[in-house]
Design a protein around this motif. Structure first.
Motif, short mmCIF file in Angstrom:
data_model
loop_
_atom_site.label_atom_id
_atom_site.label_comp_id
_atom_site.label_asym_id
_atom_site.label_seq_id
_atom_site.Cartn_x
_atom_site.Cartn_y
_atom_site.Cartn_z
N ALA A 28 -2.06 -43.72 2.57
CA ALA A 28 -3.18 -44.93 2.89
C ALA A 28 -4.19 -44.32 3.34
O ALA A 28 -4.24 -43.25 4.47
CB ALA A 28 -3.04 -46.28 4.21
N SER A 29 -5.32 -44.30 3.28
CA SER A 29 -6.54 -44.04 3.41
C SER A 29 -7.17 -43.47 5.17
O SER A 29 -7.58 -42.90 5.52
CB SER A 29 -7.68 -43.85 2.86
OG SER A 29 -8.15 -45.53 2.89
N ASN A 31 -4.34 -42.82 7.35
CA ASN A 31 -3.77 -41.83 7.77
C ASN A 31 -4.63 -40.25 8.51
O ASN A 31 -5.51 -40.41 7.96
CB ASN A 31 -2.57 -41.65 6.67
CG ASN A 31 -1.99 -42.73 6.88
OD1 ASN A 31 -1.33 -43.06 7.63
ND2 ASN A 31 -1.61 -43.51 5.85
N ASP A 32 -4.07 -40.25 9.75
CA ASP A 32 -5.21 -38.83 9.99
C ASP A 32 -4.73 -37.77 8.88
O ASP A 32 -5.55 -37.08 9.02
CB ASP A 32 -4.14 -38.14 11.51
CG ASP A 32 -4.66 -39.39 12.60
OD1 ASP A 32 -5.42 -39.99 12.98
OD2 ASP A 32 -3.35 -40.07 12.91
N ILE A 33 -2.92 -37.81 8.48
CA ILE A 33 -2.59 -37.04 7.27
C ILE A 33 -2.44 -37.62 6.19
O ILE A 33 -1.24 -38.74 6.44
CB ILE A 33 -1.36 -36.22 7.73
CG1 ILE A 33 -1.93 -35.58 9.14
CG2 ILE A 33 -0.94 -35.13 7.20
CD1 ILE A 33 -0.95 -34.37 9.90
N GLN A 34 -3.74 -37.86 5.30
CA GLN A 34 -3.72 -38.70 3.91
C GLN A 34 -2.98 -38.38 2.69
O GLN A 34 -2.74 -36.75 2.92
CB GLN A 34 -4.05 -39.22 3.36
CG GLN A 34 -4.62 -39.93 2.28
CD GLN A 34 -5.73 -40.93 2.07
OE1 GLN A 34 -6.86 -39.89 1.93
NE2 GLN A 34 -5.37 -40.99 0.69
N ILE A 35 -1.55 -37.88 2.16
CA ILE A 35 -0.72 -37.17 1.91
C ILE A 35 -0.76 -38.05 0.31
O ILE A 35 0.10 -39.37 -0.07
CB ILE A 35 0.68 -37.49 1.64
CG1 ILE A 35 0.97 -36.33 3.10
CG2 ILE A 35 1.14 -36.26 0.77
CD1 ILE A 35 1.69 -37.07 3.63
N ASN A 36 -1.45 -37.49 -0.80
CA ASN A 36 -1.96 -38.36 -2.79
C ASN A 36 -0.26 -38.09 -3.40
O ASN A 36 -0.35 -37.82 -4.35
CB ASN A 36 -2.79 -37.85 -2.89
CG ASN A 36 -3.39 -39.24 -4.43
OD1 ASN A 36 -2.72 -40.00 -4.79
ND2 ASN A 36 -4.27 -38.66 -4.91
N ASP A 37 0.58 -38.73 -3.13
CA ASP A 37 1.54 -38.38 -3.21
C ASP A 37 3.01 -39.91 -3.38
O ASP A 37 2.66 -40.50 -2.72
CB ASP A 37 2.82 -37.91 -2.31
CG ASP A 37 4.70 -37.33 -2.89
OD1 ASP A 37 3.85 -38.10 -3.94
OD2 ASP A 37 4.81 -36.65 -2.80
N GLY A 38 2.85 -40.24 -4.70
CA GLY A 38 3.67 -41.64 -5.02
C GLY A 38 5.12 -41.64 -4.40
O GLY A 38 5.79 -43.11 -4.14
N ALA A 39 5.84 -40.78 -3.90
CA ALA A 39 7.27 -40.63 -3.38
C ALA A 39 6.44 -40.93 -1.47
O ALA A 39 7.28 -40.95 -0.70
CB ALA A 39 7.99 -39.52 -3.37
N SER A 41 5.43 -43.05 1.28
CA SER A 41 4.48 -44.06 1.66
C SER A 41 3.70 -45.12 2.25
O SER A 41 2.99 -43.20 2.63
CB SER A 41 5.96 -45.22 3.04
OG SER A 41 6.92 -45.50 2.05
N SER A 42 2.99 -45.67 2.38
CA SER A 42 1.44 -46.18 2.84
C SER A 42 1.57 -45.51 4.55
O SER A 42 -0.03 -45.30 4.92
CB SER A 42 0.53 -47.59 3.02
OG SER A 42 1.15 -48.90 3.66
#
Length: 115
Positions: A28-29, A31-39, A41-42
């Motif tokens: 989710a946007s 978050n302090d550390i955003q990870i754009n990865d389908g594996a 969780s938000s």
């Protein structure tokens, strides 16, 4: 100062300083550390950095899985909450983070308790 490093093939591509407080990690946007990865969780995991109750002026950092779908690993083992040490590897989805804390002490590993 300690920091969390995101590395790809042993090359650090991003790093976040670890000061007292909480860093949220997830897709989710907000978050302090955003990870754009389908594996991922938000709201996947969080890092909690707090004062060491036994050593004045020292901080300690914990990683805590937030009931994520695929879990959080520390050095290859799934965890719910664990204390981090220098060079530990946290795996979230397909991403590997390393704790870098060259100034940390290892007193908890070398202490002798006399009863």
């Amino acid at each position: 100062m300690a920091y969390l490093a995101l590395s790809v093939e042993d090359v650090i591509i991003n790093k976040w300083p670890l000061a007292e407080g909480i860093l949220h990690i997830g897709r989710a946007s907000d978050n302090d550390i955003q990870i754009n990865d389908g594996a991922v969780s938000s709201r996947h995991a969080r890092l909690i950095t707090e004062p060491d109750p036994f050593i004045e002026g020292q901080l300690m950092t914990y990683v805590e899985d937030l009931a994520s779908t695929n879990g959080t690993e520390l050095n290859g083992t799934k965890i719910t909450r664990e204390k981090l040490s220098h060079d530990d590897i946290v795996t979230i989805g397909f991403n590997q983070f390393q704790l870098i804390d060259k100034e940390s002490n290892k007193l908890d590993e070398t202490a002798i308790i006399i009863s």
